[in-house]
Design a protein around this motif. Structure first.
Motif, PDB file in Angstrom:
ATOM      1  N   MET A 221       5.414  21.655  -1.240  1.00  0.00           N
ATOM      2  CA  MET A 221       6.843  21.546  -0.954  1.00  0.00           C
ATOM      3  C   MET A 221       7.373  20.140  -1.230  1.00  0.00           C
ATOM      4  O   MET A 221       8.589  19.942  -1.280  1.00  0.00           O
ATOM      5  N   VAL A 222       6.481  19.170  -1.425  1.00  0.00           N
ATOM      6  CA  VAL A 222       6.924  17.812  -1.760  1.00  0.00           C
ATOM      7  C   VAL A 222       7.540  17.755  -3.150  1.00  0.00           C
ATOM      8  O   VAL A 222       8.174  16.751  -3.512  1.00  0.00           O
ATOM      9  N   LEU A 227      14.740  23.392   0.463  1.00  0.00           N
ATOM     10  CA  LEU A 227      13.745  24.419   0.740  1.00  0.00           C
ATOM     11  C   LEU A 227      14.342  25.786   1.050  1.00  0.00           C
ATOM     12  O   LEU A 227      13.610  26.781   1.092  1.00  0.00           O
ATOM     13  N   VAL A 248       4.718  18.997   4.451  1.00  0.00           N
ATOM     14  CA  VAL A 248       5.738  18.198   3.769  1.00  0.00           C
ATOM     15  C   VAL A 248       5.454  16.730   4.054  1.00  0.00           C
ATOM     16  O   VAL A 248       4.737  16.395   5.000  1.00  0.00           O
ATOM     17  N   THR A 250       7.445  13.208   5.181  1.00  0.00           N
ATOM     18  CA  THR A 250       8.599  13.051   6.052  1.00  0.00           C
ATOM     19  C   THR A 250       9.066  11.608   6.107  1.00  0.00           C
ATOM     20  O   THR A 250       8.419  10.711   5.546  1.00  0.00           O
ATOM     21  N   HIS A 266      11.033  15.298   3.693  1.00  0.00           N
ATOM     22  CA  HIS A 266      11.947  16.101   4.508  1.00  0.00           C
ATOM     23  C   HIS A 266      11.843  15.667   5.963  1.00  0.00           C
ATOM     24  O   HIS A 266      10.739  15.528   6.493  1.00  0.00           O
TER      25      HIS A 266
END
Length: 308
Positions: A221-222, A227, A248, A250, A266
């Motif tokens: 997801m990076v 998303l 993820v 952060t 995120h």
């Protein structure tokens, strides 16, 4: 980490000057390297690799405006943006956050594929799959349920490290990755019942409703900014009670940022909001570092959500 992507200008002299500039850059003579790259660009004004290299060098020299101008020229010279100049512009605050160019992600990971596992495990101490496995086991134990799944979808499957971690917990894996090189490596493991070369959202759209009881995304997801689209499709393909588990990177602010490592970060607040907006229930959210860079653990989160 990787060999540099090179797109020929079509002019032999310009290409040779580019290579000479790269040698100068490697030796630390950035000013001379920039001068030689500018000579190459005079010969071949649409030389995307030279413009991108010039942007990197100007950035390293602290010349942000010149770097931004060079990256913009690289984007114009190569609209598919194999080098990821748009990602650099996002990092520099010169372009709004958007999806990463598909050609850039494919080029990056196709180069990476042959030495992906050695690079991640030996140098970056990659641990995202182990973190996810531990979190899923802990959640299922707290629910007094076994951590076993019939069909799992591995988003951004890479070479198959996520499937390897969950091999004793899943009957059948579907692997999805944008890089053909990565999918070739994953196929060689024999861990996947199905493999597809595509981006996450598009591939999930082809999956039937309620067809998986687990969706994984270990350090994938990076490479996805917003998303919501992918999580909405995840919600659709999960059976009631199914889980999505992902990591993820952060940061301390709000929303999404492009980090110095050219990956999205995120915030925890954003994760909570986007999970709820996808009609999923957040089951687990805690700090966890998926890898180490420059001998420092990268700040991250491990996330598990359920379809109720």
């Amino acid at each position: 980490m990787l060999g540099r992507l090179f797109l020929s200008s079509g002019d032999l002299i310009a290409d040779r000057r580019y290579e000479f500039a790269r040698d100068l850059q490697a030796k630390g003579d950035l000013a001379a390297a920039a001068e030689v790259l500018e000579q190459a660009i005079e010969l071949a004004p649409n030389f995307a690799s030279a413009w991108f290299a010039l942007g990197e060098i100007r950035d390293a020299m602290g010349e942000a405006s010149a770097a931004i101008a060079a990256f913009q020229k690289a984007c114009a010279a190569d609209p598919r943006d194999h080098h990821g100049a748009a990602v650099q512009l996002m990092r520099l605050g010169a372009a709004p956050l958007a999806d990463m160019p598909k050609a850039y992600v494919q080029s990056l990971f196709d180069q990476y594929a042959p030495r992906f596992e050695a690079e991640l495990i030996e140098r970056l101490h990659y641990r995202a799959p182990a973190i996810l496995l531990k979190a899923v086991h802990a959640l299922r134990a707290a629910e007094n349920r076994p951590a076993v799944f019939k069909r799992a979808i591995d988003l951004g499957c890479g070479t198959g490290l996520g499937a390897a971690a969950f091999a004793n917990n899943v009957d059948a894996f579907v692997g999805i990755d944008l890089s053909p090189g990565m999918v070739e490596q994953a196929r060689a493991t024999g861990l996947y019942a199905e493999l597809e070369v595509d981006d996450m959202t598009a591939a999930l759209q082809k999956q039937p409703d309620a067809s998986a009881d687990l969706v994984l995304a270990a350090d994938a997801m990076v490479y996805v900014g917003e998303l919501a689209p992918v999580l909405q499709e995840v919600q659709r393909v999960l059976i009631p009670g199914g889980l999505v588990a992902f990591t993820v990177e952060t940061h301390d602010g709000n929303g999404i940022v492009m980090g110095e490592g050219l990956r999205y970060a995120h915030s925890a607040e954003y994760i909570g909001h986007v999970i709820a907006s996808a009609a999923l229930t957040l089951s687990h959210l805690e700090p966890a570092s998926p890898r180490t860079e420059d001998q420092v653990p990268v700040r991250g989160l491990v996330v598990i959500a359920a379809k109720t």
